[in-house]
Write a protein that holds these residues in place. Structure first.
Motif, PDB file in Angstrom:
ATOM      1  N   VAL A  23       0.859  -1.179   0.000  1.00 55.67           N
ATOM      2  CA  VAL A  23       0.000   0.000   0.000  1.00 55.67           C
ATOM      3  C   VAL A  23       0.897   1.232   0.000  1.00 55.67           C
ATOM      4  O   VAL A  23       1.785   1.366   0.847  1.00 55.67           O
ATOM      5  CB  VAL A  23      -0.958   0.031   1.206  1.00 55.67           C
ATOM      6  CG1 VAL A  23      -1.794   1.308   1.194  1.00 55.67           C
ATOM      7  CG2 VAL A  23      -1.870  -1.191   1.178  1.00 55.67           C
ATOM      8  N   VAL A  24       0.660   2.101  -0.969  1.00 58.20           N
ATOM      9  CA  VAL A  24       1.449   3.317  -1.136  1.00 58.20           C
ATOM     10  C   VAL A  24       0.520   4.510  -0.935  1.00 58.20           C
ATOM     11  O   VAL A  24      -0.539   4.591  -1.567  1.00 58.20           O
ATOM     12  CB  VAL A  24       2.095   3.366  -2.538  1.00 58.20           C
ATOM     13  CG1 VAL A  24       2.875   4.662  -2.738  1.00 58.20           C
ATOM     14  CG2 VAL A  24       2.998   2.156  -2.746  1.00 58.20           C
ATOM     15  N   VAL A  25       0.900   5.432  -0.067  1.00 56.51           N
ATOM     16  CA  VAL A  25       0.101   6.634   0.203  1.00 56.51           C
ATOM     17  C   VAL A  25       0.939   7.853  -0.138  1.00 56.51           C
ATOM     18  O   VAL A  25       2.038   8.039   0.411  1.00 56.51           O
ATOM     19  CB  VAL A  25      -0.352   6.684   1.673  1.00 56.51           C
ATOM     20  CG1 VAL A  25      -1.125   7.984   1.945  1.00 56.51           C
ATOM     21  CG2 VAL A  25      -1.227   5.479   2.000  1.00 56.51           C
ATOM     22  N   ASP A  26       0.431   8.656  -1.067  1.00 55.85           N
ATOM     23  CA  ASP A  26       1.128   9.864  -1.522  1.00 55.85           C
ATOM     24  C   ASP A  26       2.581   9.569  -1.881  1.00 55.85           C
ATOM     25  O   ASP A  26       3.510  10.307  -1.527  1.00 55.85           O
ATOM     26  CB  ASP A  26       1.047  10.963  -0.462  1.00 55.85           C
ATOM     27  CG  ASP A  26      -0.351  11.568  -0.367  1.00 55.85           C
ATOM     28  OD1 ASP A  26      -1.104  11.468  -1.349  1.00 55.85           O
ATOM     29  OD2 ASP A  26      -0.676  12.141   0.689  1.00 55.85           O
ATOM     30  N   GLY A  27       2.772   8.444  -2.609  1.00 54.11           N
ATOM     31  CA  GLY A  27       4.093   8.087  -3.099  1.00 54.11           C
ATOM     32  C   GLY A  27       4.997   7.377  -2.114  1.00 54.11           C
ATOM     33  O   GLY A  27       6.123   7.002  -2.470  1.00 54.11           O
ATOM     34  N   GLU A  28       4.551   7.141  -0.888  1.00 48.24           N
ATOM     35  CA  GLU A  28       5.378   6.497   0.132  1.00 48.24           C
ATOM     36  C   GLU A  28       4.804   5.130   0.487  1.00 48.24           C
ATOM     37  O   GLU A  28       3.602   5.002   0.760  1.00 48.24           O
ATOM     38  CB  GLU A  28       5.446   7.361   1.385  1.00 48.24           C
ATOM     39  CG  GLU A  28       6.298   6.767   2.492  1.00 48.24           C
ATOM     40  CD  GLU A  28       6.342   7.627   3.739  1.00 48.24           C
ATOM     41  OE1 GLU A  28       6.878   7.167   4.768  1.00 48.24           O
ATOM     42  OE2 GLU A  28       5.832   8.770   3.686  1.00 48.24           O
ATOM     43  N   LEU A  29       5.656   4.117   0.483  1.00 44.34           N
ATOM     44  CA  LEU A  29       5.232   2.778   0.885  1.00 44.34           C
ATOM     45  C   LEU A  29       4.953   2.781   2.383  1.00 44.34           C
ATOM     46  O   LEU A  29       5.846   3.015   3.195  1.00 44.34           O
ATOM     47  CB  LEU A  29       6.323   1.759   0.554  1.00 44.34           C
ATOM     48  CG  LEU A  29       6.058   0.308   0.964  1.00 44.34           C
ATOM     49  CD1 LEU A  29       4.857  -0.257   0.220  1.00 44.34           C
ATOM     50  CD2 LEU A  29       7.297  -0.558   0.714  1.00 44.34           C
ATOM     51  N   VAL A  30       3.686   2.509   2.764  1.00 45.92           N
ATOM     52  CA  VAL A  30       3.311   2.564   4.178  1.00 45.92           C
ATOM     53  C   VAL A  30       3.055   1.184   4.765  1.00 45.92           C
ATOM     54  O   VAL A  30       3.026   1.035   5.989  1.00 45.92           O
ATOM     55  CB  VAL A  30       2.070   3.460   4.390  1.00 45.92           C
ATOM     56  CG1 VAL A  30       2.343   4.879   3.924  1.00 45.92           C
ATOM     57  CG2 VAL A  30       0.849   2.883   3.671  1.00 45.92           C
ATOM     58  N   ALA A  31       2.874   0.166   3.906  1.00 47.04           N
ATOM     59  CA  ALA A  31       2.585  -1.166   4.443  1.00 47.04           C
ATOM     60  C   ALA A  31       2.876  -2.230   3.404  1.00 47.04           C
ATOM     61  O   ALA A  31       2.617  -2.047   2.211  1.00 47.04           O
ATOM     62  CB  ALA A  31       1.127  -1.272   4.883  1.00 47.04           C
ATOM     63  N   THR A  32       3.441  -3.345   3.875  1.00 42.68           N
ATOM     64  CA  THR A  32       3.595  -4.559   3.084  1.00 42.68           C
ATOM     65  C   THR A  32       3.020  -5.701   3.904  1.00 42.68           C
ATOM     66  O   THR A  32       3.390  -5.873   5.071  1.00 42.68           O
ATOM     67  CB  THR A  32       5.077  -4.835   2.762  1.00 42.68           C
ATOM     68  OG1 THR A  32       5.585  -3.773   1.938  1.00 42.68           O
ATOM     69  CG2 THR A  32       5.224  -6.145   1.997  1.00 42.68           C
ATOM     70  N   ARG A  33       2.105  -6.457   3.324  1.00 39.45           N
ATOM     71  CA  ARG A  33       1.456  -7.550   4.042  1.00 39.45           C
ATOM     72  C   ARG A  33       1.632  -8.856   3.274  1.00 39.45           C
ATOM     73  O   ARG A  33       1.505  -8.894   2.056  1.00 39.45           O
ATOM     74  CB  ARG A  33      -0.047  -7.267   4.211  1.00 39.45           C
ATOM     75  CG  ARG A  33      -0.369  -6.023   5.017  1.00 39.45           C
ATOM     76  CD  ARG A  33      -0.143  -6.256   6.499  1.00 39.45           C
ATOM     77  NE  ARG A  33      -0.628  -5.135   7.282  1.00 39.45           N
ATOM     78  CZ  ARG A  33       0.088  -4.065   7.609  1.00 39.45           C
ATOM     79  NH1 ARG A  33       1.349  -3.986   7.190  1.00 39.45           N
ATOM     80  NH2 ARG A  33      -0.418  -3.086   8.334  1.00 39.45           N
TER      81      ARG A  33
END
Length: 270
Positions: A23-33
């Motif tokens: 999940v990428v928010v505003d170009g930043e990777l915030v989560a990997t599941r």
């Protein structure tokens, strides 16, 4: 929205490949599941208007069962982040050995160059099929990259006689559907079991690479927006440590490919 909840099902991944959701928010990777089998993942969001990108597992067939946004107050399709880039190739473009979807070389290049990515890397299936040319051309690309040759060697798809016209016809089909620059990249370096050993139709990977280069030279006579990248300049013969099986790059190999490709592709749209 306050959170994103995703329910999905993945079947068996490519051998030794990760099944991950990014999940990428505003170009930043915030989560990997982890996403093996049936999985429900919840990712907290900033609770303000933001561009949220859901990157599905890149190395396993995936079915999205449900996507929920919690406490959502505004929802709209995100506009393209930049120029539309369509890239097609083999498993070396699908990047099964990458750690997660954002670690593939197309995803890394797209992030660095602010491209809106259409990724059409297909393990074992890059054989100049006309439906793929149609898909690429109708994706409204601003830039097209075609990574050709690896599967042609592995599946004995074309001979020395048939490869050049098939390739010229495929690229010409794409050109008839788009005016975007087209970049053809030949195969990266591989081990001697492919580079020097003829396949069932008598071609080594070196010979196929040369045929790809010669075909591009023919296309360039009438089309200045077609360019060539020699794949061995992106990963070379002195970098076999970046090829886990002497064919497919490791996760680090994909990062190196992206570092070298991003500036070369960016220059085409200046």
């Amino acid at each position: 929205a306050s959170a994103l909840e995703v329910e999905l099902t993945t079947t068996e991944a490519h051998a030794n490949s990760a099944r991950c959701l990014d999940v990428v928010v505003d170009g930043e990777l915030v989560a990997t599941r982890e996403a093996g089998g049936n999985v429900t993942a919840r990712i907290e969001l900033p609770g303000k208007l933001a561009r949220v990108e859901l990157r599905l597992p890149h190395a396993a067939p995936t079915t999205v069962q449900q996507v929920l946004l919690h406490s959502v107050t505004q929802l709209a399709p995100a506009p393209p982040r930049g120029p539309r880039w369509a890239v097609h190739g083999s498993s070396i473009t699908q990047c099964n050995q990458a750690d997660s979807p954002t670690g593939t070389w197309p995803a890394l290049v797209a992030a660095q160059n602010s491209y809106e990515l259409t990724a059409l890397g297909m393990s074992g299936q890059c054989h100049l099929d006309p439906p793929l040319a149609e898909t690429i051309g109708r994706s409204r690309p601003d830039l097209v990259t075609l990574c050709l040759g690896a599967n042609v060697y592995g599946a004995n798809t074309f001979s020395e006689r048939s490869l050049p016209p098939a390739m010229i016809g495929f690229v010409d089909y794409v050109r008839r559907l788009t005016e975007a620059p087209i970049v053809v990249m030949s195969s990266i370096a591989a081990g001697p079991h492919r580079e020097d050993q003829p396949n069932a139709v008598g071609l080594t990977q070196r010979q196929i690479r040369d045929l790809v280069h010669r075909s591009v030279e023919v296309l360039q006579r009438l089309d200045p927006l077609i360019s060539l990248i020699d794949g061995t300049e992106i990963l070379g013969f002195d970098e076999m440590e970046l090829l886990g099986d002497l064919l497919h790059p490791t996760a680090e190999g994909y990062r190196v490919m992206a570092e070298r490709l991003a500036p070369r592709l960016a220059g085409l749209l200046d």
